[in-house]
Write a protein that holds these residues in place. Structure first.
Motif, short mmCIF file in Angstrom:
data_model
loop_
_atom_site.label_atom_id
_atom_site.label_comp_id
_atom_site.label_asym_id
_atom_site.label_seq_id
_atom_site.Cartn_x
_atom_site.Cartn_y
_atom_site.Cartn_z
N THR A 181 9.82 -4.74 6.29
CA THR A 181 9.37 -4.33 5.03
C THR A 181 9.05 -3.07 4.62
O THR A 181 8.79 -2.25 5.40
CB THR A 181 8.19 -5.25 4.70
OG1 THR A 181 7.95 -5.10 3.17
CG2 THR A 181 6.92 -4.70 5.27
N GLN A 182 9.06 -2.54 3.10
CA GLN A 182 8.97 -1.21 2.85
C GLN A 182 7.39 -1.44 2.01
O GLN A 182 7.06 -0.37 1.80
CB GLN A 182 9.79 -0.84 1.90
CG GLN A 182 11.33 -0.73 2.42
CD GLN A 182 11.25 0.36 3.51
OE1 GLN A 182 10.87 1.58 3.37
NE2 GLN A 182 11.95 0.06 4.67
N ASP A 183 7.06 -2.66 2.05
CA ASP A 183 5.83 -2.78 1.25
C ASP A 183 4.81 -3.93 1.91
O ASP A 183 4.95 -5.06 1.17
CB ASP A 183 5.98 -2.62 -0.23
CG ASP A 183 4.74 -2.70 -0.90
OD1 ASP A 183 3.65 -2.61 -0.63
OD2 ASP A 183 4.81 -2.20 -2.32
N GLY A 222 1.70 -4.40 1.46
CA GLY A 222 0.69 -4.75 0.52
C GLY A 222 1.25 -5.91 -0.49
O GLY A 222 0.82 -6.85 -0.74
N ALA A 223 2.40 -5.49 -0.84
CA ALA A 223 3.15 -6.31 -1.86
C ALA A 223 3.43 -7.69 -1.28
O ALA A 223 3.28 -8.71 -1.94
CB ALA A 223 4.42 -5.83 -2.35
N ASP A 224 3.82 -7.46 0.07
CA ASP A 224 3.97 -8.89 0.79
C ASP A 224 2.58 -9.85 1.00
O ASP A 224 3.00 -10.92 0.66
CB ASP A 224 4.82 -8.38 2.21
CG ASP A 224 6.01 -7.70 2.14
OD1 ASP A 224 6.83 -7.92 1.13
OD2 ASP A 224 6.46 -7.40 3.20
N ARG A 284 1.67 -1.03 8.89
CA ARG A 284 1.05 -1.79 8.02
C ARG A 284 1.53 -3.21 8.25
O ARG A 284 2.72 -3.46 8.09
CB ARG A 284 0.87 -1.61 6.82
CG ARG A 284 0.31 -0.29 6.35
CD ARG A 284 0.12 0.14 4.82
NE ARG A 284 -0.53 1.17 4.78
CZ ARG A 284 0.31 2.40 4.14
NH1 ARG A 284 1.40 2.17 3.87
NH2 ARG A 284 -0.23 3.51 3.85
N GLU A 327 5.52 -2.89 8.01
CA GLU A 327 5.84 -1.73 7.35
C GLU A 327 5.65 -0.49 8.27
O GLU A 327 4.50 -0.17 8.71
CB GLU A 327 5.11 -1.37 6.03
CG GLU A 327 5.46 -0.19 5.34
CD GLU A 327 4.32 -0.12 4.15
OE1 GLU A 327 4.44 1.21 3.53
OE2 GLU A 327 3.68 -0.86 3.70
#
Length: 297
Positions: free
Chosen positions: A102-104, A106-108, A142, A160
């Motif tokens: 993933t690149q994010d 937190g959004a996941d 992360r 991430e």
């Protein structure tokens, strides 16, 4: 589920618990893999990894400092807590987690909470990374966790890569068995489509190919396949319970440049294997917690 278009996540790595990293390293080297130097996490676990040219990897995970792991689990570290739960239920050898890139994260995490599949708090950490020739850097990560209470023996997270080590991994990706990429991750369940929804969320893939032996979902770089016990037995020669419910991670398929070379290597090292269709399958052994299938790229 939202009807907005989705971009499937790639498989980042697979987590394979093991009792002894020296045993795991020896087994992997017999199978023709280059194994990276020991890595230590700040929360008590440690690993050795096998890297592939498609940027995916295998993580063989062991308990390094038991007291630290237990304290971290009590304090809400989902990664360690799930590893301990897996070992309690299944022993110290196995295949516990499928990890998506993933690149994010937190959004996941927010998406997993909204979908009702969050397994707990996010985790951020860093650790030293060292190549076989001694060059070092620091890798940061992360993680956002997902799970289904109906499947206590499998969990999922997105990873991430906050700081990718500035070292050349080429030497770690050239394997004697000619493996170049992860092609498929295989799970089992008596009724695979019961777990369609959580897997769609984890992979970020709406499309599902359901068939008589189970279902397939396509990630950005590999298939994620859930087979019935009959399908698992037919395609991989792996036995699974016909009555116990819940997802279980069972096997993975690697693309290799030279399948004949793999067969020669396994024979030379006295490692039993099965030929099934176009695949060579090596079943579980100490230090190898999942079946590995090799097929031509």
């Amino acid at each position: 589920m939202s009807n907005a278009p989705r971009t499937p996540r790639p498989v980042d790595h697979l987590v394979l618990p093991t009792a002894d990293l020296d045993v795991a390293r020896a087994r992997l080297e017999q199978l023709g893999f280059v194994v990276a130097p020991l890595g230590k996490h700040p929360f008590g676990t440690e690993n050795v990894c096998v890297f592939f040219g498609d940027d995916s990897f295998l993580e063989l995970l062991a308990v390094g400092q038991r007291e630290t792991c237990e304290a971290e689990a009590r304090n809400g570290n989902v990664f360690v807590a799930r590893d301990q739960a897996y070992r309690f239920r299944n022993g110290n050898e196995g295949f516990s987690a499928l990890v998506m890139g993933t690149q994010d994260a937190g959004a996941d995490h927010d998406a997993f909470v909204q979908a009702g599949i969050s397994a707990g708090s996010k985790l951020s950490f860093s650790r030293p990374f060292r190549t076989p020739d001694g060059r070092e850097d620091v890798a940061g990560f992360r993680l956002a966790f997902a799970a289904d209470l109906r499947a206590p023996d499998a969990f999922f997270f997105t990873c991430e890569r906050v700081n990718t080590p500035k070292v050349d991994r080429t030497a770690l990706q050239i394997h004697e068995n000619t493996a170049v990429a992860l092609r498929e991750v295989v799970l089992s369940e008596v009724n695979p489509t019961d777990f369609q929804y959580p897997l769609q969320e984890v992979i970020n893939q709406r499309d599902v190919n359901a068939h008589s032996f189970g279902m397939d979902l396509r990630s950005a770089n590999a298939n994620v396949t859930v087979l019935t016990p009959q399908g698992l037995r037919s395609f991989f020669g792996v036995e699974a319970s016909e009555t116990e419910r819940g997802l279980r991670l069972q096997a993975f398929v690697l693309a290799v440049r030279d399948l004949v070379a793999v067969e020669s290597l396994l024979s030379k090292n006295n490692i039993p294997f099965d030929k099934r269709g176009s695949r060579l399958i090596v079943h579980k052994a100490p230090g190898q917690g999942a079946a590995i299938a090799f097929e031509a790229s």
